[in-house]
Design a protein around this motif. Structure first.
Motif, PDB file in Angstrom:
ATOM      1  N   TYR A  86      42.814  75.060  52.418  1.00 52.85           N
ATOM      2  CA  TYR A  86      42.262  73.952  53.207  1.00 52.85           C
ATOM      3  C   TYR A  86      42.704  74.141  54.650  1.00 52.85           C
ATOM      4  CZ  TYR A  86      41.174  68.888  53.908  1.00 52.85           C
ATOM      5  OH  TYR A  86      40.667  67.674  54.291  1.00 52.85           O
ATOM      6  N   ASP A  87      41.839  73.766  55.609  1.00 49.42           N
ATOM      7  CA  ASP A  87      42.181  73.925  57.026  1.00 49.42           C
ATOM      8  C   ASP A  87      42.209  72.583  57.730  1.00 49.42           C
ATOM      9  OD1 ASP A  87      42.514  76.690  57.057  1.00 49.42           O
ATOM     10  OD2 ASP A  87      40.365  77.044  57.252  1.00 49.42           O
ATOM     11  N   ALA A  88      42.896  72.563  58.862  1.00 44.30           N
ATOM     12  CA  ALA A  88      43.096  71.313  59.596  1.00 44.30           C
ATOM     13  C   ALA A  88      41.795  70.766  60.171  1.00 44.30           C
ATOM     14  CB  ALA A  88      44.116  71.523  60.713  1.00 44.30           C
ATOM     15  N   ASP A  89      40.795  71.625  60.399  1.00 42.59           N
ATOM     16  CA  ASP A  89      39.538  71.153  60.974  1.00 42.59           C
ATOM     17  C   ASP A  89      38.516  70.790  59.890  1.00 42.59           C
ATOM     18  OD1 ASP A  89      38.912  73.663  60.061  1.00 42.59           O
ATOM     19  OD2 ASP A  89      38.470  74.521  62.037  1.00 42.59           O
ATOM     20  N   THR A 117      30.915  74.490  51.517  1.00 40.37           N
ATOM     21  CA  THR A 117      31.438  74.044  52.816  1.00 40.37           C
ATOM     22  C   THR A 117      30.258  73.737  53.718  1.00 40.37           C
ATOM     23  OG1 THR A 117      33.396  75.423  52.603  1.00 40.37           O
ATOM     24  CG2 THR A 117      32.842  74.641  54.817  1.00 40.37           C
ATOM     25  N   LEU A 118      30.181  72.511  54.180  1.00 41.06           N
ATOM     26  CA  LEU A 118      29.127  72.111  55.105  1.00 41.06           C
ATOM     27  C   LEU A 118      29.719  72.073  56.506  1.00 41.06           C
ATOM     28  CD1 LEU A 118      26.355  69.544  54.591  1.00 41.06           C
ATOM     29  CD2 LEU A 118      27.659  69.470  56.715  1.00 41.06           C
ATOM     30  N   SER A 119      29.248  72.963  57.372  1.00 48.47           N
ATOM     31  CA  SER A 119      29.785  73.066  58.737  1.00 48.47           C
ATOM     32  C   SER A 119      28.896  72.305  59.710  1.00 48.47           C
ATOM     33  CB  SER A 119      29.871  74.532  59.165  1.00 48.47           C
ATOM     34  OG  SER A 119      30.800  75.233  58.379  1.00 48.47           O
ATOM     35  N   TYR A 120      29.499  71.383  60.447  1.00 49.23           N
ATOM     36  CA  TYR A 120      28.783  70.695  61.514  1.00 49.23           C
ATOM     37  C   TYR A 120      28.806  71.576  62.766  1.00 49.23           C
ATOM     38  CZ  TYR A 120      29.110  66.471  58.648  1.00 49.23           C
ATOM     39  OH  TYR A 120      29.000  65.560  57.642  1.00 49.23           O
ATOM     40  N   LEU A 121      27.662  71.600  63.471  1.00 48.30           N
ATOM     41  CA  LEU A 121      27.557  72.494  64.636  1.00 48.30           C
ATOM     42  C   LEU A 121      27.455  71.749  65.954  1.00 48.30           C
ATOM     43  CD1 LEU A 121      24.994  75.032  63.120  1.00 48.30           C
ATOM     44  CD2 LEU A 121      27.483  75.120  63.044  1.00 48.30           C
ATOM     45  N   HIS A 167      33.309  70.726  57.380  1.00 48.57           N
ATOM     46  CA  HIS A 167      34.020  71.554  58.359  1.00 48.57           C
ATOM     47  C   HIS A 167      33.580  71.185  59.782  1.00 48.57           C
ATOM     48  CE1 HIS A 167      34.406  75.731  60.385  1.00 48.57           C
ATOM     49  NE2 HIS A 167      35.574  75.117  60.433  1.00 48.57           N
ATOM     50  N   TYR A 168      34.554  70.873  60.655  1.00 46.91           N
ATOM     51  CA  TYR A 168      34.278  70.489  62.037  1.00 46.91           C
ATOM     52  C   TYR A 168      34.671  71.578  63.033  1.00 46.91           C
ATOM     53  CZ  TYR A 168      33.905  65.823  59.995  1.00 46.91           C
ATOM     54  OH  TYR A 168      33.527  64.749  59.223  1.00 46.91           O
ATOM     55  N   GLY A 169      35.077  72.723  62.537  1.00 45.00           N
ATOM     56  CA  GLY A 169      35.682  73.737  63.399  1.00 45.00           C
ATOM     57  C   GLY A 169      34.744  74.415  64.375  1.00 45.00           C
ATOM     58  N   TYR A 170      33.419  74.233  64.172  1.00 47.59           N
ATOM     59  CA  TYR A 170      32.493  74.847  65.113  1.00 47.59           C
ATOM     60  C   TYR A 170      32.081  73.895  66.225  1.00 47.59           C
ATOM     61  CZ  TYR A 170      32.032  78.538  61.599  1.00 47.59           C
ATOM     62  OH  TYR A 170      32.283  79.560  60.727  1.00 47.59           O
ATOM     63  N   ILE A 171      32.658  72.684  66.212  1.00 49.75           N
ATOM     64  CA  ILE A 171      32.386  71.731  67.299  1.00 49.75           C
ATOM     65  C   ILE A 171      33.562  71.805  68.254  1.00 49.75           C
ATOM     66  CG2 ILE A 171      31.771  69.358  67.869  1.00 49.75           C
ATOM     67  CD1 ILE A 171      31.173  68.906  64.909  1.00 49.75           C
ATOM     68  N   ARG A 174      34.684  72.955  75.671  1.00 43.89           N
ATOM     69  CA  ARG A 174      34.538  74.243  76.381  1.00 43.89           C
ATOM     70  C   ARG A 174      35.867  74.987  76.446  1.00 43.89           C
ATOM     71  NH1 ARG A 174      31.800  71.985  81.682  1.00 43.89           N
ATOM     72  NH2 ARG A 174      33.084  70.246  81.032  1.00 43.89           N
ATOM     73  N   LYS A 175      36.941  74.228  76.686  1.00 43.56           N
ATOM     74  CA  LYS A 175      38.270  74.868  76.793  1.00 43.56           C
ATOM     75  C   LYS A 175      38.670  75.486  75.457  1.00 43.56           C
ATOM     76  CE  LYS A 175      43.053  73.867  78.091  1.00 43.56           C
ATOM     77  NZ  LYS A 175      43.993  72.817  78.559  1.00 43.56           N
ATOM     78  N   LEU A 176      38.500  74.710  74.362  1.00 41.13           N
ATOM     79  CA  LEU A 176      38.880  75.208  73.050  1.00 41.13           C
ATOM     80  C   LEU A 176      37.984  76.360  72.619  1.00 41.13           C
ATOM     81  CD1 LEU A 176      40.704  74.921  70.601  1.00 41.13           C
ATOM     82  CD2 LEU A 176      39.123  73.198  69.688  1.00 41.13           C
ATOM     83  N   LYS A 177      36.694  76.231  72.951  1.00 43.03           N
ATOM     84  CA  LYS A 177      35.757  77.300  72.598  1.00 43.03           C
ATOM     85  C   LYS A 177      36.177  78.619  73.259  1.00 43.03           C
ATOM     86  CE  LYS A 177      30.833  78.434  72.858  1.00 43.03           C
ATOM     87  NZ  LYS A 177      29.498  77.963  73.275  1.00 43.03           N
TER      88      LYS A 177
END
Length: 878
Positions: A86-89, A117-121, A167-171, A174-177
């Motif tokens: 499991y991941d934090a995001d 896993t459903l990833s939000y974009l 999964h929220y990790g793809y949101i 700009r800095k984090l990206k």
């Protein structure tokens, strides 16, 4: 809550600086698990403090630029039967509750469970991807490999379960990206460069991860080389890692967007053969078919895609690969709606149209694309179908406004206005901005003519001032385009008669008199006519005939002085066309939407003719008083000039001929000096049946100076292209005499051109064939530099005109031993190329035609030179 008597499920996490995510992740999972393991790899924020709220099993481990190493370290701590990675995001929801019962009842030979896993974009949580991956393992049966995007290595039986992880990790901000992009890219590049040996499939895996990382980072210039390396490995191994499917799909979509439809189709069909259950290739093939306008295929692929996506949504746990195209579902419905509309299947168009604007799936950016696509195709249907889909058109406008997208509705406005539909005009209002948009709305709702307000402004009290600044042309235009019944017409003219400009003042009195004459107010008409002549005596010659007619009979149908004034001051001119160039072209193209006047139609026709010839022709045809437009036939001619059809080119010729007779100023548009008099000495030449390749009025860009016809046709014969009418030699001589002192475009051979070619000849002396002092001096100058003597009796010539002027230049060549011939050739695809317009030219010869003529004249050695876009040279030796 978990059953504390049995340690069934542990969570294993690795974290670093995740304080913004941990509450969501741990708070959502805690009700369903017995144990939470958190390994911190060097957080500098409050991640550890947040984790302590949910577990006391927190461990610390130095980050070694290797996700698998950290993941494997975390796996030594869980104590339960099963371990959830499991991941934090990430987050779980209520649908996760059944996992405990599911795990408790699994047979002992099952070691691995796949979860979707459903990833939000995006931040609106509307764009998603879904994939089923190995997430739950029997404790002690799994290890991880790969330093980034670590992959589990497991053994034993595998099952699928329908318990979704979100999964929220793809949101990313700009800095984090940027931070994640740089970290991941650097790890992959380092591995590919430093690892001495990487098996080909593993290398392909890392290249695919690099491809996805570069996409996230927006570094698109790196994508093509990466995907080529992946394709090379796949072709060589005849095997494809699972991740490559996603990369090749994205590459296929990119190919299609670039216009490489065939290559995209081949790649998508390969992917379909590889994973026949995956919906994504069907979306790609749908996009290719739509790009190729193959609407039957579009429908077939689109409907199949929707069936397969429905199955994916109901059974996400079955799909161990990422389903990308799920986020494109609204676009699929749009393309299907368009395809059915093209096939005139209105019922199915309506069915798919209803499914497009799902606010839970559609972002503003996507809505913009879909609205524009639908708007384009909706306006292309015939009137009968347009009427049938009015409710959908109204909904399209409503939804576009709701999403806040920009939408050019003028094509729809035009169709609604043309057909005369019952329509909710208010739906147009949000998209019709500014003065122009307001006037379009008023014309739709009340039939108000907005021409004067558009040109002179909304405040009638300022019209006179603006008209006066524009000059007499604006006064006459104002009078001509506002009905005499309009009360503001008389009010504005009464202000203008107070002008300090004597011409505007006198003319205004005369035009007021015309209004009173039409109203049968003869007393005021006579008074204003006399005052006009007193203020501006030159008006007397126009006023007197009117006064004489009124002495005979007081008749309101007697013609006033307006038309005589217009002819006198602006004979054969396009009133106001110059002033309107300051207005936005896209508004002038639609001026007929705010005014039904002939002038508005004319302005629109002359502004859209290059982009929409059919509409321009319709507008010109609809002008009721064609005699009021002295350039009308010229404008018709321009509609047909660029055609490849012989009949239309003949029409262009006939319209130009008629235009010149009707409007003599067209005889010299460039200079305005030599009016058309139809006296241009010429001779019969060649065959009227020869193909026409160009028609036009050469005075648009040049001037025939009264001796060479402004009307020109270029025809194609086997040996050359030639002009009609074919001007005689004497016309060229007179033209050359006259052109001195005029600043006209010149096609000339420059010193550097002559130098470049003369350095290639092997002769001792030379002379210029033409009696042209300028070229003689140029050649003498160059000859000195090249060591060639200039000799008037030389048998070696330089010619600057014979290829473009002489009927049989081979006959000239026969008299010389060698020479250099300069000549000009147009861009045959460019109607505006100056070579077509150059007055003295009578011939255009291609390289082959020049060479054929020279060989026919006995030339043995021939060399060609390309000197610039239109200038050529040829060296010949006999």
């Amino acid at each position: 809550m978990p059953d504390k008597k049995r340690c069934l499920l542990s969570v294993a996490m690795i974290v670093k600086n995740e304080e913004h995510n941990l509450d969501r992740a741990l708070g959502s999972i805690r009700p369903y698990v017995d144990e939470i393991i958190v390994v911190d790899t060097g957080s500098t924020d409050n991640s550890v403090e947040v984790a302590k709220k949910y577990t006391d099993k927190i461990y610390f481990h130095e980050w070694k630029d290797d996700f698998s190493e950290a993941r494997n370290y975390s796996l030594q701590f869980p104590t339960c039967e099963w371990v959830l990675i499991y991941d934090a995001d990430e987050e779980v929801k209520e649908d996760f509750a059944g996992i405990r019962e599911f795990l408790a009842n699994l047979p002992e030979d099952v070691n691995t469970v796949y979860l979707p896993t459903l990833s939000y974009l995006d931040w609106d949580l509307k764009k998603t991807e879904i994939a089923s991956t190995a997430r739950v393992f029997r404790n002690g049966t799994v290890r991880y490999e790969n330093i980034v995007h670590n992959q589990p290595i497991y053994k034993g039986k595998v099952v699928e379960a329908p318990f979704t992880i979100y999964h929220y990790g793809y949101i990313w901000t700009r800095k984090l990206k940027k931070k994640k992009y740089e970290r991941t890219r650097n790890l992959i590049v380092k591995l590919l460069e430093e690892k001495k040996y990487i098996p080909s499939q593993e290398r392909a895996y890392y290249l695919c991860q690099l491809y996805k990382t570069e996409m996230i980072g927006g570094n698109t210039k790196e994508l093509y080389p990466i995907v080529n390396k992946v394709i090379e490995i796949i072709k060589k191994d005849q095997k494809m890692p699972a991740i490559a499917f996603e990369v090749l799909l994205m590459h296929a979509l990119a190919l299609n967007a670039k216009g490489f439809n065939k290559e995209a189709r081949e790649l998508l069909e390969f992917l379909l053969r590889t994973e026949p259950k995956n919906p994504d290739p069907y979306y790609g093939l749908l996009a290719v078919s739509e790009a190729e306008k193959k609407y039957e295929e579009t429908i077939s692929y689109g409907e199949e895609f929707l069936k397969r996506i429905e199955y994916v949504e109901k059974n996400p746990q079955e799909f161990t690969w990422t389903i990308i195209a799920i986020k494109y579902t609204p676009m699929v419905h749009t393309l299907l709606a368009i395809a059915y509309l093209k096939k005139k299947d209105i019922e199915k168009f309506k069915m798919h149209f209803e499914k497009i604007f799902d606010k839970s799936k559609l972002t503003i950016t996507e809505a913009q694309k879909l609205v524009n696509a639908l708007g384009k195709y909706i306006t292309e249907v015939d009137d009968d179908d347009f009427i049938k889909i009015v409710p959908e058109i109204e909904k399209l406008l409503h939804e576009a406004h709701q999403f806040g997208v920009h939408f050019n509705v003028l094509d729809i406005v035009e169709r609604v206005k043309k057909i005369g539909l019952q329509f909710n005009y208010d739906l147009f209002e949000p998209f019709l901005k500014g003065t122009f948009g307001k006037l379009v709305m008023e014309n739709l709702k009340t039939k108000k003519d907005g021409l004067m307000e558009y040109i002179f402004g909304s405040d009638e009290n300022q019209w006179a001032e603006k008209i006066e600044k524009m000059g007499l042309e604006a006064v006459l235009f104002f009078y001509e385009n506002l009905p005499n019944t309009s009360p503001e017409k008389l009010r504005v003219l009464n202000r203008l008669r107070k002008s300090e400009n004597e011409v505007i003042k006198g003319v205004s009195y005369g035009l007021i008199a015309d209004i009173y004459l039409e109203k049968a107010n003869f007393k005021l008409a006579l008074e204003y006519y006399r005052t006009a002549a007193e203020i501006l005596p030159e008006l007397g010659k126009f006023v007197k005939p009117v006064l004489d007619d009124l002495k005979t009979k007081l008749d309101p149908t007697i013609e006033g002085i307006f038309h005589e004034l217009k002819r006198f001051y602006f004979e054969n001119k396009e009133l106001m066309m110059g002033a309107l160039k300051e207005f936005p072209k896209e508004q002038l193209e639609r001026l007929y939407l705010i005014s039904d006047t002939d002038f508005a139609k004319y302005v629109s026709a002359t502004n859209i003719w290059k982009n929409n010839r059919e509409k321009s022709s319709q507008l010109l045809d609809s002008i009721s008083k064609k005699e009021e437009f002295p350039f009308l036939e010229y404008r018709y001619a321009k509609l047909f000039e660029d055609s490849k059809d012989q009949e239309e080119l003949k029409k262009a010729y006939l319209y130009h001929a008629e235009a010149l007779k009707k409007n003599t100023v067209l005889g010299d548009l460039a200079l305005g000096v030599y009016k058309f008099d139809n006296f241009y000495p010429h001779e019969a030449f060649e065959n009227k049946n020869d193909e026409i390749v160009w028609v036009g009025n050469i005075s648009e860009k040049h001037s025939g100076l009264g001796v060479i016809s402004p009307l020109r046709v270029w025809r194609k014969a086997s040996r050359y292209y030639y002009v009609e009418p074919f001007h005689i030699d004497e016309a060229i001589r007179v033209y050359k005499q006259r052109r001195v002192g005029y600043n006209l475009p010149v096609l000339e051979v420059k010193r550097e051109d002559i130098l470049k070619v003369l350095t290639e000849v092997n002769i001792s002396e030379i002379k210029v064939y033409e009696e042209d002092e300028k070229y003689i001096e140029l050649v003498k100058n160059v000859a000195l530099e090249t060591g060639i003597e200039y000799d008037d009796k030389s048998k070696n010539i330089v010619s600057f005109e014979i290829v473009n002027i002489a009927k049989e230049f081979g006959e000239v060549v026969k008299n010389f031993e060698s020479g250099v011939l300069f000549y000009f050739v147009p861009d045959f695809n460019n109607h505006d190329d100056i070579v077509w317009y150059y007055p003295i030219f009578r011939f255009i010869r291609t390289r082959k035609q020049v060479e054929d003529e020279l060989r026919k004249a006995g030339a043995k050695r021939i060399r060609h030179f390309v000197l610039n876009e239109s200038l050529r040279a040829v060296i010949f030796e006999r």
